[in-house]
Design a protein around this motif. Structure first.
Motif, mmCIF file in Angstrom:
data_model
loop_
_atom_site.group_PDB
_atom_site.id
_atom_site.type_symbol
_atom_site.label_atom_id
_atom_site.label_comp_id
_atom_site.label_asym_id
_atom_site.label_seq_id
_atom_site.Cartn_x
_atom_site.Cartn_y
_atom_site.Cartn_z
ATOM 1 N N ILE A 149 12.823 3.197 1.673
ATOM 2 C CA ILE A 149 12.224 2.010 1.359
ATOM 3 C C ILE A 149 11.475 2.173 -0.052
ATOM 4 O O ILE A 149 10.929 3.209 -0.460
ATOM 5 C CB ILE A 149 10.932 1.839 2.195
ATOM 6 C CG1 ILE A 149 11.309 1.543 3.754
ATOM 7 C CG2 ILE A 149 9.975 0.718 1.689
ATOM 8 C CD1 ILE A 149 10.217 1.711 4.587
ATOM 9 N N SER A 150 11.969 1.196 -0.804
ATOM 10 C CA SER A 150 11.170 0.942 -2.449
ATOM 11 C C SER A 150 10.548 -0.346 -2.537
ATOM 12 O O SER A 150 11.133 -1.384 -2.024
ATOM 13 C CB SER A 150 12.195 1.415 -3.345
ATOM 14 O OG SER A 150 13.247 0.562 -3.299
ATOM 15 N N LEU A 151 9.284 -0.201 -3.014
ATOM 16 C CA LEU A 151 8.657 -1.450 -3.030
ATOM 17 C C LEU A 151 7.810 -1.653 -4.229
ATOM 18 O O LEU A 151 7.194 -0.487 -4.655
ATOM 19 C CB LEU A 151 7.810 -1.985 -1.625
ATOM 20 C CG LEU A 151 6.678 -1.139 -1.424
ATOM 21 C CD1 LEU A 151 5.757 -1.967 -0.499
ATOM 22 C CD2 LEU A 151 7.100 0.091 -0.814
ATOM 23 N N SER A 193 3.260 3.108 10.804
ATOM 24 C CA SER A 193 2.414 3.526 9.844
ATOM 25 C C SER A 193 1.683 2.223 9.120
ATOM 26 O O SER A 193 0.522 2.475 8.399
ATOM 27 C CB SER A 193 3.118 4.237 8.754
ATOM 28 O OG SER A 193 3.783 3.284 7.926
ATOM 29 N N CYS A 194 2.393 1.138 9.384
ATOM 30 C CA CYS A 194 1.679 0.000 8.769
ATOM 31 C C CYS A 194 0.302 -0.382 9.261
ATOM 32 O O CYS A 194 0.330 -0.661 10.607
ATOM 33 C CB CYS A 194 2.697 -1.196 8.700
ATOM 34 S SG CYS A 194 2.095 -2.556 7.862
ATOM 35 N N SER A 195 -0.805 -0.631 8.678
ATOM 36 C CA SER A 195 -2.052 -1.022 9.081
ATOM 37 C C SER A 195 -2.290 -2.270 9.223
ATOM 38 O O SER A 195 -3.378 -2.865 9.528
ATOM 39 C CB SER A 195 -3.234 -0.166 8.311
ATOM 40 O OG SER A 195 -2.594 1.036 8.143
ATOM 41 N N PHE A 196 -1.312 -2.987 8.486
ATOM 42 C CA PHE A 196 -1.525 -4.486 8.144
ATOM 43 C C PHE A 196 -0.847 -5.393 9.163
ATOM 44 O O PHE A 196 -0.520 -6.751 8.999
ATOM 45 C CB PHE A 196 -1.302 -5.012 6.756
ATOM 46 C CG PHE A 196 -2.513 -4.290 5.788
ATOM 47 C CD1 PHE A 196 -3.686 -4.532 5.540
ATOM 48 C CD2 PHE A 196 -1.976 -3.072 5.113
ATOM 49 C CE1 PHE A 196 -4.453 -4.127 4.999
ATOM 50 C CE2 PHE A 196 -2.960 -2.282 4.767
ATOM 51 C CZ PHE A 196 -4.313 -2.960 4.182
ATOM 52 N N ASP A 197 0.047 -4.908 9.923
ATOM 53 C CA ASP A 197 1.142 -5.333 10.920
ATOM 54 C C ASP A 197 2.143 -6.283 10.138
ATOM 55 O O ASP A 197 2.685 -7.358 10.259
ATOM 56 C CB ASP A 197 0.521 -6.515 12.009
ATOM 57 C CG ASP A 197 -0.284 -5.549 12.853
ATOM 58 O OD1 ASP A 197 0.056 -4.499 13.094
ATOM 59 O OD2 ASP A 197 -1.378 -6.111 13.349
ATOM 60 N N CYS A 234 0.758 -1.086 -0.141
ATOM 61 C CA CYS A 234 -0.031 0.091 0.064
ATOM 62 C C CYS A 234 0.765 1.097 0.035
ATOM 63 O O CYS A 234 0.385 2.265 -0.080
ATOM 64 C CB CYS A 234 -0.918 -0.048 1.222
ATOM 65 S SG CYS A 234 -0.046 0.079 2.930
ATOM 66 N N MET A 235 2.142 1.107 0.444
ATOM 67 C CA MET A 235 3.144 2.080 0.141
ATOM 68 C C MET A 235 3.154 3.238 1.535
ATOM 69 O O MET A 235 3.624 4.271 1.263
ATOM 70 C CB MET A 235 3.098 2.810 -1.131
ATOM 71 C CG MET A 235 2.862 2.268 -2.592
ATOM 72 S SD MET A 235 4.278 1.318 -2.878
ATOM 73 C CE MET A 235 5.262 2.492 -3.569
ATOM 74 N N ALA A 236 2.407 2.725 2.359
ATOM 75 C CA ALA A 236 2.236 3.843 3.463
ATOM 76 C C ALA A 236 3.717 3.824 4.073
ATOM 77 O O ALA A 236 3.906 5.043 4.441
ATOM 78 C CB ALA A 236 1.175 3.383 4.578
ATOM 79 N N CYS A 237 4.243 2.804 4.236
ATOM 80 C CA CYS A 237 5.801 3.020 4.770
ATOM 81 C C CYS A 237 6.607 3.719 4.220
ATOM 82 O O CYS A 237 7.467 4.396 4.672
ATOM 83 C CB CYS A 237 6.383 1.366 5.085
ATOM 84 S SG CYS A 237 6.114 0.319 3.950
ATOM 85 N N ALA A 238 6.661 3.712 2.703
ATOM 86 C CA ALA A 238 7.451 4.384 1.795
ATOM 87 C C ALA A 238 7.115 5.790 2.133
ATOM 88 O O ALA A 238 8.124 6.604 2.004
ATOM 89 C CB ALA A 238 7.397 3.718 0.316
ATOM 90 N N ARG A 239 5.880 6.055 2.283
ATOM 91 C CA ARG A 239 5.701 7.380 2.190
ATOM 92 C C ARG A 239 5.753 8.101 3.912
ATOM 93 O O ARG A 239 6.036 9.150 3.879
ATOM 94 C CB ARG A 239 3.976 7.705 2.007
ATOM 95 C CG ARG A 239 3.569 7.622 0.784
ATOM 96 C CD ARG A 239 2.151 8.462 0.498
ATOM 97 N NE ARG A 239 1.359 7.560 1.102
ATOM 98 C CZ ARG A 239 0.455 6.424 0.445
ATOM 99 N NH1 ARG A 239 0.785 6.218 -0.765
ATOM 100 N NH2 ARG A 239 -0.110 5.896 0.966
ATOM 101 N N ALA A 240 5.855 7.305 4.766
ATOM 102 C CA ALA A 240 5.997 7.534 6.163
ATOM 103 C C ALA A 240 7.489 7.891 6.298
ATOM 104 O O ALA A 240 7.899 8.511 7.340
ATOM 105 C CB ALA A 240 5.750 6.699 7.022
#
Lengths: 148, 372
Positions: free
Chosen positions: A78-80, A112-116, A66-72
């Motif tokens: 982080i690139s994914l 920031s990860c909502s999915f653990d 979902c790219m939330a980590c890369a944005r945070a």
């Protein structure tokens, strides 16, 4: 004259007191550990580099790209990439790279990860001889761990 | 005086102290003009560790600046984060739950004790005594272990968030902290016998490096430096924030203004900080540690806010100007070390070089905090 002598004696006594304290400490047990032979267990919240969490049921990463980590991430390390397989209900991650050279271990990605789907590694022996070794492919790393 | 002596050319020479020198505790360079052993002029040259923290605060979102705050004054990282989150919270109108305020004060005061213990050890090394460093580091290590178990890091904690703290403290931490308080209290008489009463230490500190209250005011020195000059200025009392008004603690003040006074202020502050931690642990309420409904991308309304906290080294201030976007329009960080260093040039004039190093030591400088 009297004060002069008094000062010498009181000064000398203060030095003896200090030496006595040091002497007592000599016989105390050491508080350090002999590092390469022994090592300390990291606490549960220790912030090492990140790694992917795998779903025990499916054996696949929990990450949905979902790219939330890369944005945070403050350092953009982080690139994914992810894709949605045909017939699947959600996206899956296909490539997850962490550039550890610029990571400051702040932990904002995990938060920031909502999915653990991210966790901190407890590994702190991270010496390397090449810069490339710090560009970590987390997919490969996690798979290697699972095979073990 | 003979004619020859009168016309003798007085020769001064320039000595570079630093940037790599054990007594400057980092990359501080001091250009000393010496007349023999006496200092004629001491010009601090700073900026070797400049990382543009203020500018970085202006080109990234509010949350992304949090890790930076721990990297300015890394010896007492909690205070920088505390000042920053409080400024942004005031700007955005976020109310922090009570439990989080208590946890903030507990961790910050533990950090103050750790910082002062490090200072005692490092200062004694400046004066030529190596052993006390090992004892203070032994005690400091226990604090770092406690904080590491809660925050996940030993120095750059990055623990506070807008609206609270990121992790709750557990029973292990509370029990460990209580045990540590008892332990450090039992160690204080040892420190006083080993250091305070030591004749060599007294001779190196008593009457050495006097700083007048006027000089402190002139250069904006705060923290233990101004309190060692007889001014009872403490942000926790002068502009109370967080839960400090509800806690009972004293502000140690010594009027002599010499190195010994600043040393004693810090030793007393360790004891006072332990008292604060104990009281906060006794009164620790339950409840959440994060405010509800804090947006992930914070956009405070247009405004301007300055927030001051009492760091281990003095008053640390953050000014945040918001233009309503997700990034700050202006970020100003007022570091205590910069002001404390500023008085060195005037106060060290005419001193012996070895005494000036004692004075420099008692200013408790963290160079990356000066350079930012």
């Amino acid at each position: 004259m009297w004060n002069y002598l008094k000062e010498i004696f009181s000064g000398g006594y203060s030095l003896l007191v200090g030496m006595w304290i040091t002497l007592r400490h000599t016989f105390r047990r050491p508080v350090t550990v002999q590092y390469p032979y022994e090592s300390l267990k990291m606490p549960a919240r220790y912030r090492g580099h990140i790694q992917l969490v795998f779903d025990a049921a499916t054996g696949q990463p929990k990450c949905v790209a979902c790219m939330a980590c890369a944005r945070a991430c403050p350092s953009n390390c982080i690139s994914l990439e992810g894709h949605k397989p045909e017939g699947a209900t959600r996206r899956v991650v296909s490539k997850y790279t962490l550039d550890f050279t610029s990571c400051s271990l702040c932990g904002l990605c995990v938060e920031s990860c909502s999915f653990d789907a991210l966790e901190f590694s407890k590994d702190y022996n991270l010496a390397a001889t090449k810069k490339d070794e710090y560009v970590m492919d987390l997919m490969k790393q996690a798979q290697g761990k699972q095979e073990k | 005086m003979s004619i020859e002596a009168q016309t003798l050319h007085r020769e001064t020479f320039i000595l570079n102290l630093g940037p790599q020198h054990p007594a400057t505790h980092g990359v501080l360079r001091i250009k000393l003009t010496l007349d023999g052993e006496y200092i004629e002029d001491a010009e601090p040259v700073i900026g070797y560790g400049h990382r543009m923290h203020e500018k970085m605060g202006e080109n990234r979102t509010y949350a992304k600046f949090l890790p930076n705050t721990g990297r300015m004054d890394y010896v007492a990282a909690m205070f920088n984060t505390h000042g920053y989150v409080c400024a942004v919270e005031r700007l955005a109108g976020i109310t922090v739950p009570e439990r989080a305020e208590f946890i903030r004060v507990i961790t910050a005061e533990l950090n103050r004790v750790a910082s002062h213990l490090l200072w005692v050890g490092a200062f004694l090394i400046d004066l030529g005594g190596f052993t006390p460093l090992l004892y203070t580091f032994d005690d400091r290590e226990q604090i770092l272990d406690l904080l590491e178990a809660v925050t996940g890091a030993r120095l750059t904690f990055c623990y506070y968030r807008f609206g609270g703290v990121c992790n709750d403290i557990d029973d292990d931490f509370i029990a460990g902290t209580r045990k540590f308080i008892a332990h450090l209290r039992s160690r204080m008489p040892m420190y006083h016998a080993l250091i305070t009463k030591n004749i060599i230490f007294r001779r190196r500190c008593e009457g050495i490096g006097p700083i007048s209250a006027e000089n402190c005011r002139k250069y904006g020195a705060t923290g233990p430096v101004i309190r060692g000059s007889g001014v009872a200025y403490d942000v926790r009392k002068a502009e109370p924030y967080s839960i400090y008004p509800r806690l009972d603690f004293n502000v140690p003040v010594y009027g002599q203004g010499d190195c010994m006074a600043r040393y004693l202020v810090r030793m007393d502050e360790i004891v006072e900080s332990l008292r604060i931690v104990e009281q906060a642990l006794d009164r620790l309420p339950g409840g959440p540690v994060m405010a509800e409904k804090v947006p992930r991308i914070l956009k405070p309304p247009k405004g301007d806010c300055y927030f001051n906290v009492e760091s281990a080294r003095g008053s640390f201030g953050v000014r945040v100007v918001s233009d309503g976007t997700d990034k700050a329009y202006r970020m100003k960080l007022r570091s205590p070390c910069f002001s404390n260093l500023s008085l060195f040039q005037e106060c060290s004039r005419g001193m012996l070089l070895a005494d000036a190093l004692a004075l420099l030591g008692t200013l408790d400088l963290v160079i990356p905090d000066i350079d930012r």
